[in-house]
Design a protein around this motif. Structure first.
Motif, mmCIF file in Angstrom:
data_model
loop_
_atom_site.group_PDB
_atom_site.id
_atom_site.type_symbol
_atom_site.label_atom_id
_atom_site.label_comp_id
_atom_site.label_asym_id
_atom_site.label_seq_id
_atom_site.Cartn_x
_atom_site.Cartn_y
_atom_site.Cartn_z
ATOM 1 N N THR A 96 0.918 -1.218 -0.040
ATOM 2 C CA THR A 96 -0.061 0.072 0.013
ATOM 3 C C THR A 96 0.855 1.318 -0.029
ATOM 4 O O THR A 96 0.586 2.302 -0.807
ATOM 5 C CB THR A 96 -0.763 -0.040 1.358
ATOM 6 O OG1 THR A 96 -1.915 -1.313 1.166
ATOM 7 C CG2 THR A 96 -2.105 1.359 1.167
ATOM 8 N N THR A 97 1.963 1.216 0.909
ATOM 9 C CA THR A 97 2.801 2.414 0.951
ATOM 10 C C THR A 97 3.511 2.543 -0.668
ATOM 11 O O THR A 97 3.667 3.711 -0.874
ATOM 12 C CB THR A 97 3.851 2.216 1.995
ATOM 13 O OG1 THR A 97 3.165 1.950 3.336
ATOM 14 C CG2 THR A 97 4.971 3.361 2.018
ATOM 15 N N ALA A 98 3.954 1.497 -0.977
ATOM 16 C CA ALA A 98 4.571 1.726 -2.363
ATOM 17 C C ALA A 98 3.728 2.018 -3.307
ATOM 18 O O ALA A 98 3.956 2.886 -4.214
ATOM 19 C CB ALA A 98 5.074 0.194 -2.894
ATOM 20 N N GLU A 99 2.374 1.789 -3.434
ATOM 21 C CA GLU A 99 1.478 2.293 -4.572
ATOM 22 C C GLU A 99 1.035 3.795 -4.253
ATOM 23 O O GLU A 99 1.066 4.439 -5.282
ATOM 24 C CB GLU A 99 0.319 1.456 -4.381
ATOM 25 C CG GLU A 99 0.486 -0.011 -4.866
ATOM 26 C CD GLU A 99 -0.707 -0.316 -5.679
ATOM 27 O OE1 GLU A 99 -1.894 -0.320 -5.251
ATOM 28 O OE2 GLU A 99 -0.645 -1.079 -6.928
ATOM 29 N N TRP A 100 1.026 4.237 -2.931
ATOM 30 C CA TRP A 100 0.790 5.521 -2.886
ATOM 31 C C TRP A 100 2.196 6.436 -3.235
ATOM 32 O O TRP A 100 2.157 7.446 -3.823
ATOM 33 C CB TRP A 100 0.596 5.893 -1.318
ATOM 34 C CG TRP A 100 0.419 7.225 -0.825
ATOM 35 C CD1 TRP A 100 1.706 8.051 -0.600
ATOM 36 C CD2 TRP A 100 -0.575 8.010 -0.967
ATOM 37 N NE1 TRP A 100 0.989 9.188 -0.144
ATOM 38 C CE2 TRP A 100 -0.224 9.398 -0.620
ATOM 39 C CE3 TRP A 100 -2.029 7.796 -1.311
ATOM 40 C CZ2 TRP A 100 -1.022 10.370 -0.461
ATOM 41 C CZ3 TRP A 100 -2.926 8.768 -1.184
ATOM 42 C CH2 TRP A 100 -2.477 10.102 -0.655
ATOM 43 N N LEU A 101 3.262 5.879 -2.827
ATOM 44 C CA LEU A 101 4.524 6.461 -3.085
ATOM 45 C C LEU A 101 4.777 6.707 -4.489
ATOM 46 O O LEU A 101 5.065 7.561 -5.107
ATOM 47 C CB LEU A 101 5.438 5.798 -2.425
ATOM 48 C CG LEU A 101 7.065 6.379 -2.441
ATOM 49 C CD1 LEU A 101 6.971 7.758 -1.978
ATOM 50 C CD2 LEU A 101 8.226 5.580 -1.933
#
Length: 257
Positions: A96-101
């Motif tokens: 989730t963090t990677a997709e947001w980033l």
């Protein structure tokens, strides 16, 4: 096996470490762009022509046996890879963090932007926290999601979900090189097979856990730091410095590195 495989492994380790450290810095500064991070992978390319780097010495037959083990582990990870995009456990938080980033270029999820501005919403999941102003921030070290975000931005979500299996296979290559340095060929192959077949490794390399990347940096750095010097001592200082850099990169992946 000898000089050329040693140079290739050194170049791959340094390139991956540079990419992870650089992507983490961009993420922390709030200016992450995958096309700024990805070229850092080429940092290791000049090492392909550098003399005096560590050798990988294995008797005939050992590279084939180890290669079979690594390929089987890679197939297991890719054919049964996780698809965790809900932030229920560590892999979901990292993905989730990677997709947001990859999409927003920052680790901060601002509360003033929909849908987070809904007063009925609150942070109740593991892996995220509020800060002053109620902006949402991901927890954990950010090296692994920054690397995943680079893959997500360049190649898409499916490639991101396959990345843990590829990192796991590379971790086995690094471990094989380290084991061959300190053990006899048969014992090194047995140690590699034991690692590749153990349940924690299989489980962690099919989903977005950070431990396999940590394994790459720790054992890769130890391989560079403990490889015996060549007879001419060419490249010894460079090898030790590269080993220190690769190990230091592990601090961007886990706080217990």
């Amino acid at each position: 096996m000898g000089t050329i495989p040693g140079r290739v492994l050194t170049a791959a380790l340094v390139g991956l470490a540079a990419l992870t450290v650089g992507a983490t810095a961009l993420a922390d500064l709030g200016v992450f762009r995958w096309w700024l991070a990805l070229p850092l992978l080429a940092v290791g390319v000049p090492l392909l022509r550098t003399v005096g780097l560590p050798r990988i010495v294995l008797p005939p037959g050992a590279p084939f046996a180890m290669g079979v083990i690594i390929v089987m582990a890679l197939l297991a990870g890719t054919l049964h890879h996780g698809q965790r995009l809900l932030a229920d456990r560590d892999p979901g938080v990292y993905n989730t963090t990677a997709e947001w980033l990859a999409r927003e270029g920052t680790l901060v999820m601002p509360a003033a932007v929909p849908p987070l501005d809904d007063p009925r919403l609150e942070v109740t999941t593991q892996g995220f926290t509020d800060r002053q102003g109620d902006d949402v921030l991901p927890q954990f070290a950010h090296g692994w999601p920054a690397l995943l975000a680079t893959v997500e931005g360049a190649l898409g979500t499916r490639a991101m979900l396959l990345t843990p299996a590829l990192v796991g296979a590379f971790a086995l290559v690094v471990f094989a090189a380290f084991a061959a340095l300190w053990l006899r060929a048969g014992t090194a192959a047995a140690a590699l097979a034991a690692l590749a077949a153990c349940l924690p490794f299989l489980y962690f390399t099919r989903d977005a856990y950070s431990e396999p990347l940590l394994l790459v940096f720790v054992f890769g750095g130890l391989w560079l730091l403990t490889s015996p010097p060549r007879p001419t001592n060419e490249g010894l200082r460079l090898t030790r410095a590269l080993g220190a850099f690769v190990i230091a990169a592990s601090c961007t992946v886990r706080i217990d590195a």
